[in-house]
Motif scaffolding. Structure first.
Motif, short mmCIF file in Angstrom:
data_model
loop_
_atom_site.label_atom_id
_atom_site.label_comp_id
_atom_site.label_asym_id
_atom_site.label_seq_id
_atom_site.Cartn_x
_atom_site.Cartn_y
_atom_site.Cartn_z
N ALA A 86 16.37 38.22 23.85
CA ALA A 86 16.62 37.67 25.19
C ALA A 86 17.17 38.74 26.13
CB ALA A 86 17.58 36.49 25.12
N LEU A 87 18.02 39.62 25.59
CA LEU A 87 18.63 40.66 26.41
C LEU A 87 17.83 41.95 26.39
CD1 LEU A 87 22.37 40.05 25.49
CD2 LEU A 87 21.04 39.09 27.38
N LEU A 88 16.67 41.94 25.73
CA LEU A 88 15.77 43.09 25.63
C LEU A 88 16.54 44.32 25.14
CD1 LEU A 88 13.72 42.56 28.90
CD2 LEU A 88 13.05 41.94 26.58
N LYS A 89 17.40 44.12 24.14
CA LYS A 89 18.24 45.20 23.64
C LYS A 89 17.47 46.23 22.83
CE LYS A 89 22.49 44.15 22.41
NZ LYS A 89 23.62 43.52 21.75
N THR A 90 16.51 45.79 22.04
CA THR A 90 15.80 46.72 21.16
C THR A 90 14.30 46.76 21.42
OG1 THR A 90 15.59 45.00 19.46
CG2 THR A 90 17.50 46.48 19.31
N ASP A 91 13.82 45.86 22.26
CA ASP A 91 12.38 45.77 22.52
C ASP A 91 12.02 46.48 23.82
OD1 ASP A 91 12.11 43.98 20.31
OD2 ASP A 91 12.82 42.36 21.58
N ALA A 92 10.96 47.26 23.78
CA ALA A 92 10.42 47.81 25.02
C ALA A 92 9.67 46.69 25.71
CB ALA A 92 9.50 48.98 24.72
N TYR A 93 9.83 46.55 27.02
CA TYR A 93 9.14 45.49 27.75
C TYR A 93 8.02 46.11 28.57
CZ TYR A 93 8.48 40.92 29.80
OH TYR A 93 7.94 39.71 30.16
#
Length: 106
Positions: A83-90
């Motif tokens: 949800a916080l895009l901590k580890t995922d590239a968007y």
């Protein structure tokens, strides 16, 4: 009312609003799960830019609403991280629309 609102502004711009004004837009676990779903949906959509903002004029987002149970299972930690895009590239640009209110001392 606590929610994540999604509104289209034209063909390729989407505004995502964090709305929990009573708690300075702090996000509850259900709101984070909804934000996870929104990110996945928008990644597959034809939008080209996302504007992220907080409802009202008191706060953009105070973070996590920890007023309830603060223990976290591995699944909850995964939801929060995504949800916080901590580890995922968007794949699409996200612009934060922070409304700054100036207080002038008299």
């Amino acid at each position: 009312m606590m929610e994540i609102r999604v509104e289209r502004h034209g063909r390729h711009i989407v505004m995502v609003t964090i709305d929990n004004q009573r708690r300075l837009n702090a996000m509850t676990r259900p709101m984070m799960a909804e934000l996870w779903r929104v990110w996945d949906e928008l990644a597959r959509s034809d939008c080209r830019c996302i504007v992220l903002t907080g409802a009202g004029d008191r706060a953009f987002c105070a973070g996590a609403d920890v007023s309830g149970d603060v223990s976290a299972s591995a699944e909850t930690a995964k939801i929060v991280s995504h949800a916080l895009l901590k580890t995922d590239a968007y794949s699409k640009p996200i612009v934060a629309a922070v409304n700054a209110r100036r207080n002038h001392a008299r």
